[in-house]
Design a protein around this motif. Structure first.
Motif, PDB file in Angstrom:
ATOM      1  N   GLY A   1      -9.109 -12.572  17.856  1.00  0.00           N
ATOM      2  CA  GLY A   1      -8.204 -13.581  16.169  1.00  0.00           C
ATOM      3  C   GLY A   1      -8.907 -13.524  14.756  1.00  0.00           C
ATOM      4  O   GLY A   1      -8.125 -13.712  13.932  1.00  0.00           O
ATOM      5  N   ASP A   2      -9.528 -12.036  14.709  1.00  0.00           N
ATOM      6  CA  ASP A   2      -9.481 -11.323  13.669  1.00  0.00           C
ATOM      7  C   ASP A   2      -8.712 -10.800  12.806  1.00  0.00           C
ATOM      8  O   ASP A   2      -9.665  -9.250  12.998  1.00  0.00           O
ATOM      9  CB  ASP A   2     -11.442 -11.031  13.829  1.00  0.00           C
ATOM     10  CG  ASP A   2     -11.818 -11.049  12.313  1.00  0.00           C
ATOM     11  OD1 ASP A   2     -11.456 -11.654  11.348  1.00  0.00           O
ATOM     12  OD2 ASP A   2     -12.789 -10.083  12.562  1.00  0.00           O
ATOM     13  N   GLN A   3      -7.565 -10.047  12.888  1.00  0.00           N
ATOM     14  CA  GLN A   3      -6.657  -9.675  12.666  1.00  0.00           C
ATOM     15  C   GLN A   3      -6.513  -9.369  11.545  1.00  0.00           C
ATOM     16  O   GLN A   3      -6.437 -10.278  10.619  1.00  0.00           O
ATOM     17  CB  GLN A   3      -5.599  -9.748  13.217  1.00  0.00           C
ATOM     18  CG  GLN A   3      -5.106  -9.901  14.206  1.00  0.00           C
ATOM     19  CD  GLN A   3      -5.551  -8.458  15.442  1.00  0.00           C
ATOM     20  OE1 GLN A   3      -5.442  -7.416  14.836  1.00  0.00           O
ATOM     21  NE2 GLN A   3      -6.311  -8.443  16.786  1.00  0.00           N
ATOM     22  N   PRO A   4      -6.626  -8.344  10.381  1.00  0.00           N
ATOM     23  CA  PRO A   4      -6.590  -7.597   9.280  1.00  0.00           C
ATOM     24  C   PRO A   4      -5.215  -8.419   8.253  1.00  0.00           C
ATOM     25  O   PRO A   4      -3.902  -8.004   9.244  1.00  0.00           O
ATOM     26  CB  PRO A   4      -7.662  -6.449   8.805  1.00  0.00           C
ATOM     27  CG  PRO A   4      -7.214  -5.992  10.168  1.00  0.00           C
ATOM     28  CD  PRO A   4      -7.613  -6.765  11.389  1.00  0.00           C
ATOM     29  N   ASP A   5      -4.850  -8.158   7.907  1.00  0.00           N
ATOM     30  CA  ASP A   5      -3.691  -8.475   6.825  1.00  0.00           C
ATOM     31  C   ASP A   5      -3.081  -6.760   6.982  1.00  0.00           C
ATOM     32  O   ASP A   5      -4.029  -5.390   6.437  1.00  0.00           O
ATOM     33  CB  ASP A   5      -3.989  -9.290   5.659  1.00  0.00           C
ATOM     34  CG  ASP A   5      -3.851  -9.959   5.870  1.00  0.00           C
ATOM     35  OD1 ASP A   5      -3.757 -10.779   7.064  1.00  0.00           O
ATOM     36  OD2 ASP A   5      -4.499 -10.799   4.596  1.00  0.00           O
ATOM     37  N   PRO A   6      -1.842  -6.563   6.838  1.00  0.00           N
ATOM     38  CA  PRO A   6      -1.536  -5.126   6.927  1.00  0.00           C
ATOM     39  C   PRO A   6      -1.357  -4.645   5.489  1.00  0.00           C
ATOM     40  O   PRO A   6      -1.155  -5.823   4.626  1.00  0.00           O
ATOM     41  CB  PRO A   6       0.400  -5.208   7.413  1.00  0.00           C
ATOM     42  CG  PRO A   6       0.379  -6.721   7.635  1.00  0.00           C
ATOM     43  CD  PRO A   6      -1.255  -7.870   7.586  1.00  0.00           C
ATOM     44  N   PRO A   7      -1.341  -3.459   5.446  1.00  0.00           N
ATOM     45  CA  PRO A   7      -1.499  -2.991   4.032  1.00  0.00           C
ATOM     46  C   PRO A   7      -0.185  -3.011   2.795  1.00  0.00           C
ATOM     47  O   PRO A   7       0.330  -2.999   3.811  1.00  0.00           O
ATOM     48  CB  PRO A   7      -2.078  -2.014   4.236  1.00  0.00           C
ATOM     49  CG  PRO A   7      -1.143  -1.005   5.573  1.00  0.00           C
ATOM     50  CD  PRO A   7      -1.571  -2.494   6.225  1.00  0.00           C
ATOM     51  N   ALA A   8      -0.094  -3.522   2.049  1.00  0.00           N
ATOM     52  CA  ALA A   8       0.614  -3.042   0.887  1.00  0.00           C
ATOM     53  C   ALA A   8       0.900  -2.122   0.536  1.00  0.00           C
ATOM     54  O   ALA A   8      -0.203  -0.606   0.387  1.00  0.00           O
ATOM     55  CB  ALA A   8       0.516  -4.069   0.068  1.00  0.00           C
ATOM     56  N   PRO A   9       2.301  -1.840   0.539  1.00  0.00           N
ATOM     57  CA  PRO A   9       2.988   0.373   0.114  1.00  0.00           C
ATOM     58  C   PRO A   9       1.884   0.181  -1.416  1.00  0.00           C
ATOM     59  O   PRO A   9       2.387  -1.049  -2.030  1.00  0.00           O
ATOM     60  CB  PRO A   9       3.912   0.400   0.735  1.00  0.00           C
ATOM     61  CG  PRO A   9       5.012  -1.475   0.696  1.00  0.00           C
ATOM     62  CD  PRO A   9       3.661  -2.271   1.061  1.00  0.00           C
ATOM     63  N   VAL A  10       1.860   1.466  -1.721  1.00  0.00           N
ATOM     64  CA  VAL A  10       1.902   1.354  -3.230  1.00  0.00           C
ATOM     65  C   VAL A  10       3.687   1.476  -3.921  1.00  0.00           C
ATOM     66  O   VAL A  10       4.417   2.292  -3.221  1.00  0.00           O
ATOM     67  CB  VAL A  10       1.780   3.541  -3.541  1.00  0.00           C
ATOM     68  CG1 VAL A  10       1.550   3.585  -4.492  1.00  0.00           C
ATOM     69  CG2 VAL A  10       0.203   4.122  -2.528  1.00  0.00           C
ATOM     70  N   PRO A  11       3.277   0.363  -5.165  1.00  0.00           N
ATOM     71  CA  PRO A  11       4.580   0.731  -5.978  1.00  0.00           C
ATOM     72  C   PRO A  11       4.900   1.912  -5.944  1.00  0.00           C
ATOM     73  O   PRO A  11       4.040   2.487  -6.525  1.00  0.00           O
ATOM     74  CB  PRO A  11       3.894  -0.520  -6.990  1.00  0.00           C
ATOM     75  CG  PRO A  11       3.072  -0.789  -6.253  1.00  0.00           C
ATOM     76  CD  PRO A  11       1.476   0.213  -5.240  1.00  0.00           C
TER      77      PRO A  11
END
Length: 119
Positions: free
Chosen positions: A69-79
């Motif tokens: 239940g403690d899954q991290p959010d996926p990373p945002a790509p570099v703009p």
């Protein structure tokens, strides 16, 4: 080089075209045409891709080694800048067709247009 030589017939159209095409990527003309994208070199794009891949690998490692239940959010790509003036986050939004696919879909003539062309 004086651009007034174009009007004085001392500068050919071919020479002017060659001079414009050979401008540095960070020239004022390229900045005006392409905006922020003119400041990004191939190296900058490769570094942004490397950062995105490292962030994805770290996220996958953290996801595998975390509780259910403690899954991290996926990373945002570099703009990244794009050449049409909009900012892309590195990837297309799911469900959106790429510009080439949109052009290809719009370029298909209808049967009426084909009949009018060949008729």
């Amino acid at each position: 080089m004086d651009l007034l030589d174009w009007h004085r017939d001392r500068l050919s159209a071919r020479r002017l075209t060659v001079l414009i095409r050979q401008l540095p990527h960070d020239s004022a003309l390229n900045r005006e045409l392409h905006g922020e994208a003119a400041d990004w070199s191939v190296t900058d794009h490769l570094l942004a891709a490397a950062v995105d891949h490292l962030a994805a690998a770290n996220w996958m490692f953290a996801s595998v080694n975390s509780e259910e239940g403690d899954q991290p959010d996926p990373p945002a790509p570099v703009p990244r800048p794009s050449y049409d003036g909009t900012d892309t986050g590195g990837e297309e939004t799911p469900g959106e067709a790429s510009q080439e696919e949109t052009v290809a879909a719009d370029a298909t003539p209808s049967t009426v247009q084909l009949a009018r062309f060949f008729g």
